[in-house]
Write an enzyme that holds these catalytic residues in place. Structure first.
Site, PDB file in Angstrom:
ATOM      1  N   ASP A 214       0.817  -1.227   0.000  1.00 29.84           N
ATOM      2  CA  ASP A 214       0.000   0.000   0.000  1.00 29.84           C
ATOM      3  C   ASP A 214       0.846   1.270   0.000  1.00 29.84           C
ATOM      4  O   ASP A 214       0.572   2.217   0.743  1.00 29.84           O
ATOM      5  CB  ASP A 214      -0.954   0.003   1.197  1.00 29.84           C
ATOM      6  CG  ASP A 214      -2.023  -1.062   1.102  1.00 29.84           C
ATOM      7  OD1 ASP A 214      -2.018  -1.826   0.125  1.00 29.84           O
ATOM      8  OD2 ASP A 214      -2.869  -1.135   2.009  1.00 29.84           O
TER       9      ASP A 214
ATOM     10  N   ASP B 216      -0.399  -4.573  -3.666  1.00 30.59           N
ATOM     11  CA  ASP B 216      -1.424  -3.534  -3.838  1.00 30.59           C
ATOM     12  C   ASP B 216      -0.835  -2.138  -3.637  1.00 30.59           C
ATOM     13  O   ASP B 216      -1.455  -1.273  -3.000  1.00 30.59           O
ATOM     14  CB  ASP B 216      -2.569  -3.748  -2.841  1.00 30.59           C
ATOM     15  CG  ASP B 216      -3.266  -5.086  -3.013  1.00 30.59           C
ATOM     16  OD1 ASP B 216      -3.136  -5.687  -4.090  1.00 30.59           O
ATOM     17  OD2 ASP B 216      -3.940  -5.527  -2.067  1.00 30.59           O
TER      18      ASP B 216
END
Length: 402
Positions: A234, A261
């Site tokens: 992230d 991600d």
């Protein structure tokens, strides 16, 4: 020479590969006609609510950095970037203010609250030399987060960023979650340039779920240019804090590094001439780059154009990297609900796909629900069908393009 420059030079010599539409159900490819609407002008051309978008063209120009900034961090100026942001907030008004950050390492978080005047925060030197760093892991409790983020009292009642700090410090959730970020911006019309932002948690943790954001943006008309954003899970969140309203983000000439991600969020975001690098130092296989959670009724999530998507040597030896997956945010208990759950939208076009990615199935099952990736290859397919994924490619080249 920076790593992004080295990577760009290395991949320019790679052979071109033609992507043929409609592709496969595991790897859909857009035709020229299908790809025509997916332009920066459209992704950045609407504001208002997702339910009733309003034509509002935004054409961000290159970020200007004046010789005489309004505020300076480092040297005889402010000791921290947060101090300069607070001073700019107190100045108020609608006039843009420029904050120059001198070369050096600035340890700690930076919160840029809504209500600040338009700000340009830029490194007065090469991005590699102007470093904003902090170590924070989303798995800590809100109380632990508060103790780590505010040991010196940089956030105090009455300060401009106090409400942002308090919103995380007083959370009733088990963990700090997406508060675990180095730089967090809620102010519209923000510009960031020539900075390195690193969440230095990096490889100090196991291969599990350790969200550790470098940069989170929540507001409309955010410009990021010439940045280096480094973390593992992230790294960059381009968000829309109001779940009903569109937030637009323009990212140019920026290097982003991570393993899970690491480019994600709800915003309508355009990435131009960027480098995304998947690394294997913490997770040696199955890493994922993009995870949009676009509103299901809105056709524009992420657009990646004229960029480089690469992986380190660990992935080159065992090509298991994934370009992305949808983030079915909020559907952990219900499962994916067509038309209700976020349905991430992303087009990667006219870009270089380096070695190290799974060429047969470059899109992973959705985050949160593990919804299997499914794309239509039928003639006349609806590119916004909520019963299918909205992750597409067009006219890419390089070792992982076919």
């Amino acid at each position: 020479m920076g790593i992004a420059t080295v990577l760009a030079a290395a991949v320019m010599a790679l052979p071109l590969t033609v992507q043929v539409p409609p592709g496969t159900t595991a790897r859909p490819v857009l035709s020229a006609a299908e790809a025509a609407p997916f332009t920066a002008a459209n992704y950045l051309g609407f504001s208002g609510t997702y339910a009733a978008p309003v034509a509002d063209p935004w054409r961000p120009r290159p970020i200007r950095t004046p010789h005489r900034p309004d505020l300076v961090v480092g040297g005889h100026g402010f000791a921290t970037v947060q101090d300069a942001v607070d001073a700019a907030y107190r100045t108020g008004g609608g006039k843009r203010l420029w904050i120059a950050v001198r070369p050096g390492t600035y340890t700690g978080t930076v919160f840029i609250p809504a209500g600040a005047p338009p700000l340009t925060i830029y490194g007065a030197g090469r991005a590699e030399a102007v470093r904003l760093e902090f170590t924070i892991d989303a798995t800590v409790t809100p109380a632990q987060w508060a103790a780590q983020v505010n040991p010196d009292g940089r956030y105090a009642e009455g300060d401009p960023a106090w409400p942002m700090y308090q919103s995380c410090a007083t959370k009733t959730t088990a963990t700090a979650g997406l508060c675990a970020t180095v730089v967090w911006a809620q102010s519209p019309d923000l510009q960031l340039k020539n900075l390195t932002v690193t969440n230095t948690l990096l490889d100090t943790v196991d291969r599990g779920t350790h969200q550790a954001l470098a940069l989170r943006t929540d507001a409309d008309r955010t410009q990021l240019e010439g940045l280096r954003l480094i973390s593992r899970q992230d790294t960059l969140m381009t968000n829309a804090d109001d779940v009903l309203r569109i937030a637009r983000v323009s990212v140019r000439d920026t290097y982003v590094e991570g393993d899970t991600d690491f480019v994600f969020g709800r915003a309508a975001a355009v990435f131009t001439n960027c480098t995304f690098r998947l690394v294997s130092s913490r997770k040696p296989s199955g890493g994922v780059i993009f995870a949009p959670n676009t509103a299901p009724s809105y056709p524009y999530g992420f657009l990646v154009t004229r960029s480089r998507i690469v992986a380190d040597d660990g992935y080159a030896a065992a090509p298991t990297g994934r370009l992305g997956r949808a983030w079915d945010q909020g559907a952990g208990t219900t499962g994916y609900l067509p038309g209700v759950t976020a349905n991430g939208q992303l087009v990667i076009r006219d870009s270089l796909l380096g070695a190290g990615f799974d060429t047969a199935a470059p899109w992973a099952p959705a985050a949160t629900t593990a919804r299997p990736f499914s794309a239509s290859i039928e003639e006349g397919r609806d590119l916004n069908d909520v019963h299918h994924n909205r992750l597409w490619e067009h006219a890419n080249h390089g070792p992982s393009a076919s």
